[in-house]
Design a protein around this motif. Structure first.
Motif, PDB file in Angstrom:
ATOM      1  N   ARG A  39     -39.305  22.525   5.756  1.00 49.70           N
ATOM      2  CA  ARG A  39     -38.124  21.657   5.872  1.00 49.70           C
ATOM      3  C   ARG A  39     -37.849  21.302   7.335  1.00 49.70           C
ATOM      4  O   ARG A  39     -37.508  20.158   7.658  1.00 49.70           O
ATOM      5  N   LEU A  40     -37.994  22.264   8.240  1.00 50.31           N
ATOM      6  CA  LEU A  40     -37.772  21.987   9.662  1.00 50.31           C
ATOM      7  C   LEU A  40     -38.852  21.076  10.230  1.00 50.31           C
ATOM      8  O   LEU A  40     -38.581  20.222  11.082  1.00 50.31           O
ATOM      9  N   GLN A  86     -38.225  17.447   9.099  1.00 52.39           N
ATOM     10  CA  GLN A  86     -36.932  16.900   9.487  1.00 52.39           C
ATOM     11  C   GLN A  86     -37.096  15.868  10.597  1.00 52.39           C
ATOM     12  O   GLN A  86     -37.726  16.110  11.611  1.00 52.39           O
ATOM     13  N   VAL A 143     -29.696  15.592  11.925  1.00 52.64           N
ATOM     14  CA  VAL A 143     -30.146  16.984  11.890  1.00 52.64           C
ATOM     15  C   VAL A 143     -29.404  17.715  10.781  1.00 52.64           C
ATOM     16  O   VAL A 143     -28.219  18.014  10.894  1.00 52.64           O
ATOM     17  N   LYS A 144     -30.119  17.993   9.698  1.00 58.38           N
ATOM     18  CA  LYS A 144     -29.536  18.679   8.550  1.00 58.38           C
ATOM     19  C   LYS A 144     -29.740  20.182   8.645  1.00 58.38           C
ATOM     20  O   LYS A 144     -28.895  20.966   8.228  1.00 58.38           O
ATOM     21  N   TYR A 145     -30.898  20.581   9.181  1.00 59.04           N
ATOM     22  CA  TYR A 145     -31.239  22.000   9.260  1.00 59.04           C
ATOM     23  C   TYR A 145     -31.276  22.455  10.716  1.00 59.04           C
ATOM     24  O   TYR A 145     -31.833  21.778  11.575  1.00 59.04           O
ATOM     25  N   THR A 174     -31.320  27.025   8.002  1.00 57.32           N
ATOM     26  CA  THR A 174     -32.020  26.236   6.988  1.00 57.32           C
ATOM     27  C   THR A 174     -31.953  26.926   5.631  1.00 57.32           C
ATOM     28  O   THR A 174     -31.657  26.292   4.605  1.00 57.32           O
TER      29      THR A 174
END
Length: 309
Positions: free
Chosen positions: A40-41, A44, A56-58, A64
């Motif tokens: 996921r990172l 991103q 930036v979600k995580y 995360t």
């Protein structure tokens, strides 16, 4: 692997092959949430690369994991686990289980193997593993990368559905998407992981710092995990981005790398470094310690069957 004394029972190739796959599956079960966080990172920012800024979600490894549990539920941490276990049984059995056999092949049966021979053996088994198991890796990455949609739906409903959907929408070649960067990554990972473990363990035993037991295996595995992360992280990020991309998003793995460099800068190649290190470090420790114990246990059982009296 090093460490066997002349009077020790030497594990057969079959024991190493089966033991490596089993140990890798156990290690995957323990560390899979860290691997999902790493994916996921790593991806991103790729969907916002054409826009003014990156959403930036995580943030960080545990941030995360917390975000995923809160927004998608705890089961999301194990998205793609079935494909991941399929991958390890085929990948690790070949790249780790056949490593010693390949060393003997290059040294023509002698026990003395230099650094070049070990590197050649690591590159060979790493490339062979990709040829066998690339589709399982593509499906695993797709599952780990997918986010639950607003209506509760998902990109793929099951592992089998993922194989079918990718083959139908992208052709059979879609299952081998990212094969070349993955061959490169696995050659690098195998060399860094197996050769580093082999050499650290050999030095520990040579200078009598520890005996050939759990603390020795733990130390060598931790060192191997750190070296592997530093060397393989840039290739791993490109591999993840390319395998997760839709048809036509990137023309090649090199194009993917150049696009990342142009839009996100050189630090993009080390996105997810901490989860990569936490995952590879812990994965190496669990895998190598388990592998050494499985080899010893299975060899004793095999020896008792062959010589019951």
């Amino acid at each position: 692997m090093v460490g066997m004394k002349p009077n020790d029972m030497v594990p057969s190739a079959a024991v190493k092959f089966f033991g490596a796959g089993t140990a890798a599956c156990i290690a995957d079960l323990v560390t899979f949430p860290l691997d999902t966080a790493k994916v996921r990172l790593q991806i991103q920012g790729e969907s916002q690369k054409g826009k003014g800024g990156i959403d930036v979600k995580y943030r960080g490894v545990f941030g995360t994991i917390t975000t995923m549990v809160r927004t998608e539920g705890p089961r999301s941490l194990y998205n793609g686990l079935v494909a991941g276990l399929q991958r390890q049984m085929s990948f690790a059995s070949v790249r780790i289980g056949l490593y010693d056999s390949m060393k003997q092949f290059y040294t023509r049966g002698t026990e003395s193997a230099g650094i070049v021979t070990r590197l050649m053996a690591g590159c060979t088994t790493g490339a062979m593993a990709v040829a066998f198991a690339q589709p399982t890796d593509v499906v695993k990455v797709r599952f780990q990368a997918q986010v639950r949609l607003a209506d509760g739906g998902r990109r793929y409903n099951s592992t089998l559905d993922a194989y079918k959907t990718i083959a139908r929408d992208e052709g059979v070649r879609g299952l081998w998407r990212g094969c070349m960067p993955n061959i490169t990554r696995n050659a690098i990972v195998n060399c860094a992981e197996l050769v580093t473990y082999d050499m650290i363990k050999e030095l520990i035993l040579k200078y009598d710092l520890m005996t050939d037991n759990l603390p020795c295996h733990f130390t060598a595995a931790f060192g191997a995990g750190f070296c592997t992360t530093v060397v393989a992280s840039p290739v791993d990020v490109v591999k993840t981005r390319f395998m997760n991309s839709g048809s036509g998003q990137y023309s090649s793995a090199i194009n993917c790398a150049l696009t990342m460099l142009r839009h996100e800068g050189p630090t993009a190649f080390y996105k997810g470094f901490m989860p990569s290190f936490l995952r590879l470090g812990s994965w190496n420790i669990v895998m190598f310690v388990t592998y050494e114990q499985i080899k010893r246990g299975m060899t004793r059982v095999q020896h008792s069957w062959e010589s019951p009296f």
